[in-house]
Design an enzyme around this catalytic site. Structure first.
Site, short mmCIF file in Angstrom:
data_model
loop_
_atom_site.label_atom_id
_atom_site.label_comp_id
_atom_site.label_asym_id
_atom_site.label_seq_id
_atom_site.Cartn_x
_atom_site.Cartn_y
_atom_site.Cartn_z
NE ARG A 1 2.29 -7.80 9.99
CZ ARG A 1 2.37 -6.69 9.24
NH1 ARG A 1 3.34 -5.84 9.39
NH2 ARG A 1 1.45 -6.43 8.36
CD GLU B 1 -2.73 1.30 2.45
OE1 GLU B 1 -2.69 0.41 3.33
OE2 GLU B 1 -3.46 2.30 2.51
CE LYS C 1 3.12 0.24 4.64
NZ LYS C 1 2.48 -0.10 3.38
P1 ATP Z 1 2.67 -1.81 7.72
O1 ATP Z 1 1.89 -2.13 8.95
O2 ATP Z 1 4.09 -1.56 7.98
O3 ATP Z 1 2.02 -0.74 6.90
P2 ATP Z 1 1.45 -3.61 5.91
O4 ATP Z 1 1.37 -5.09 5.97
O5 ATP Z 1 0.21 -2.85 6.15
O6 ATP Z 1 2.61 -3.15 6.87
P3 ATP Z 1 1.57 -3.43 3.08
O7 ATP Z 1 2.08 -2.32 2.25
O8 ATP Z 1 0.12 -3.71 3.09
O9 ATP Z 1 2.07 -3.14 4.56
O10 ATP Z 1 2.39 -4.75 2.81
C1 ATP Z 1 2.84 -5.23 1.56
C2 ATP Z 1 3.23 -6.67 1.73
O11 ATP Z 1 4.33 -6.78 2.65
C3 ATP Z 1 2.09 -7.48 2.33
O12 ATP Z 1 2.00 -8.70 1.63
C4 ATP Z 1 2.50 -7.67 3.76
O13 ATP Z 1 1.92 -8.82 4.29
C5 ATP Z 1 4.02 -7.71 3.68
N1 ATP Z 1 4.63 -7.29 4.94
C6 ATP Z 1 4.41 -6.16 5.61
N2 ATP Z 1 5.10 -6.12 6.77
C7 ATP Z 1 5.77 -7.29 6.84
C8 ATP Z 1 6.66 -7.86 7.80
N3 ATP Z 1 6.98 -7.24 8.93
N4 ATP Z 1 7.18 -9.08 7.53
C9 ATP Z 1 6.86 -9.72 6.40
N5 ATP Z 1 6.03 -9.23 5.47
C10 ATP Z 1 5.49 -8.04 5.67
MG MG Z 2 -1.44 -2.26 5.19
#
Ligand code: ATP
Ligand code: MG
Length: 561
Positions: A262, A35, A272
């Site tokens: 994660r 995202e 983020k």
């Molecule tokens: P954040 O909470 O940091 O915004 P998010 O999962 O909402 O993380 P996205 O941009 O939606 O962020 O994630 C893109 C991809 O990266 C998704 O498939 C997500 O599952 C993966 N991802 C995000 N954070 C992690 C992590 N800490 N370890 C492994 N994969 C991750």
């Molecule tokens: Mg997200």
């Protein structure tokens, strides 16, 4: 470690099983779906390495899909940063795609849902809807609008899209099961009204699809075979499948959602939202501050793509969330830099050393090996003169017999140069040493092959010639958080664990070959650690960031605690 050297992880096992059951390898297709609401961090790096690693392993395309369904938080700046980071990690996506490209298709499908009687417009407020949700053990209550006629639903939904209602006036819900044991199945929201400008679709839309609705359908439109996400989406899988059931055409690939844990890293935060707070509240200088766990921060810190890829492979893919110690990442960084970083000499806490029997005004250029780990790296010349800087720490006036650096009356080798002997010190009125005087053995030049040069001397110290030294600003970083898991306790603000001493700025004295160092270059400052040239370097000043020390000093500190 390459994927060939280790056993299959459980995701690879799922794919192998599918192939064994007859799924065609050329139908394999993956995606990385960020995202664009912030910069990517080390957790995302794991997901990138997983998805793109599968692409390489199975020779399958991997799409970069921006999951841009929430216009309030998304920006072009983030899209650009994400592309830069994925490329920098060394991966090539097949197509650059956006969930927003599918807004029309998603809308058309929603209309089909309404016609089939599996979606309805609910006109209650969000509080009311929340109250009717029930609990995991008690079924929810049906909305009074649940049985609206198809005609009325169609009309309202069209008006929602046409912008006739304010935010929150109506939502579109899937009609599934208000008694499901999975709360997510209790008539989840598909669309909400949001009068908000989108970074790509501008003001074309004022209704936006929810994640669960958009994600699986985007996977389906792209014919992704394996849609990998993190464990918090495990319960969403049933909904992912339900949405697909409504539109699935048997001749197409049906995407499969599978979840992995994660990856969290110690002494930092990987979210983020929290990283954004650090930026906005100026606890750091920006998203690419070298103390940040962002990919751009790691890049600026001097971490290499190979090190990060190797780290992702080393920690692997897990089914349970755990905290990976940052020392594992630092180990991978050191391992890569040891192979590629040229060795140079720099003095960061200088004291003057005068070689009293070396003629005043004389200079000599000595040969130094650039990298003992890489023969092709060759040699360079470094200047030697009567006045040198050495590290304050490398001299002790009253040393015991176990001290192998410079002291009075004993010999030590100056790296790439001569064997010297400490003779006396000069002190200021407060007793601080301002100069060390030494004599050198004129026949002991390193590499000359002379008998004197081959003498066994226990200690070697580094140095820089005073008249030739290049001044630089050196930024020494420590961990941004003092706590191993700053994010671990919901009742404590993670920012209360910020390390107040995570940055120290000093002046260093470098050998002159570094005068022309450019942004992004990596070096090993011998005996001190790995450093890289910071992007703040310009014609007036050279700036270095400390990437990592030569050894894990934290392990020692922590084992003493
Ligand atoms: P954040 O909470 O940091 O915004 P998010 O999962 O909402 O993380 P996205 O941009 O939606 O962020 O994630 C893109 C991809 O990266 C998704 O498939 C997500 O599952 C993966 N991802 C995000 N954070 C992690 C992590 N800490 N370890 C492994 N994969 C991750
Ligand atoms: Mg997200």
């Amino acid at each position: 470690m390459s994927t060939e050297d280790r056993s299959l992880n459980f995701i690879e096992q799922i794919i192998e099983d599918d192939l064994a059951k007859g799924f065609a390898q050329d139908k394999l297709r993956f995606r990385f779906p960020p995202e664009p609401n912030g910069y990517l961090h080390v957790g995302h790096a794991s997901s990138i390495c997983l998805n793109f690693g599968l692409g390489l392993k199975y020779n399958a395309p991997v799409n970069l899909r921006f999951d841009d369904t929430n216009p309030a938080k998304e920006e072009q700046e983030y899209v650009d940063a994400i592309k830069r980071d994925v490329e920098w990690l060394g991966y090539k996506w097949d197509k650059e795609l956006y969930a927003s490209d599918y807004f029309q298709e998603l809308y058309d499908w929603a209309v089909v849902f309404i016609k089939k009687g599996v979606a309805y417009v609910d006109s209650q407020g969000s509080d009311e809807i929340a109250r009717q949700k029930g609990t995991p053990t008690h079924p929810g209550t049906a909305s009074p609008y649940r049985d609206r006629s198809v005609e009325e639903n169609l009309e309202l939904f069209e008006k929602m899209r046409a912008g006739e209602f304010p935010n929150g006036a109506h939502i579109l819900r899937a009609k599934i099961d208000m008694a499901s044991s999975n709360m997510l199945m209790r008539d989840p929201i598909m669309y909400r009204i949001l009068h908000e400008k989108h970074h790509r679709t501008d003001n074309n839309w004022c209704i936006y699809p929810m994640y669960d609705w958009a994600h699986g359908e985007s996977d389906y439109l792209e014919q992704v075979s394996h849609s990998l996400c993190t464990l918090e989406f495990l319960m969403h899988r049933e909904l992912y499948d339900w949405f697909l059931d409504q539109i699935y055409d048997e001749t197409k690939t049906r995407p499969k959602q599978r979840e992995f844990a994660r990856r969290n890293l110690s002494h930092t935060v990987v979210s983020k939202r929290k990283l954004l707070q650090l930026v906005q509240e100026k606890h750091v200088t920006g998203w690419d501050d070298p103390r940040m766990s962002t990919i751009s921060g790691m890049r600026r810190r001097g971490y290499t793509p190979a090190a990060i890829r190797n780290f992702a492979d080393t920690i692997g893919i897990a089914k349970r969330t755990n905290l990976v110690d940052v020392s594992v990442l630092e180990f991978c960084v050191r391992e890569d830099l040891n192979k590629i970083a040229p060795r140079v000499m720099a003095v960061l806490d200088p004291v003057k050393l005068i070689i009293t029997n070396y003629p005043e005004g004389q200079e000599e250029w000595l040969e130094a090996e650039n990298n003992p780990e890489d023969e092709s790296a060759g040699f360079r010349e470094i200047p030697f003169s009567r006045e040198l800087y050495i590290e304050r720490e490398d001299f002790m006036e009253n040393a015991n017999s176990k001290y192998f650096r410079l002291t009075l009356g004993k010999e030590v080798r100056l790296k790439n140069a001569y064997i010297i002997k400490g003779e006396s010190v000069v002190k200021d009125s407060e007793g601080n040493i301002t100069e060390i005087h030494a004599t050198y053995d004129t026949d002991s030049k390193s590499g000359s092959g002379s008998e004197a040069s081959l003498r066994k001397i226990k200690g070697t110290i580094h140095w820089v010639s005073v008249p030739h030294a290049v001044k630089a600003e050196v930024r020494i970083y420590d961990r941004l958080f003092t706590h191993e898991n700053p994010d671990g306790d919901k009742d404590v603000d993670f920012k209360s664990y910020i390390n107040p001493n995570s940055l120290e700025v000093i002046t260093g004295y470098l050998e002159p070959s570094l005068k022309s160092a450019v942004d992004g270059e990596h070096y090993q400052f011998q005996r001190l650690g790995y450093f890289c040239v910071d992007r703040d370097t310009n014609a007036e000043k050279i700036v270095f960031n400390k990437t990592v020390g030569l050894r894990d000093t934290w392990a020692k500190i922590e084992s003493k605690e």
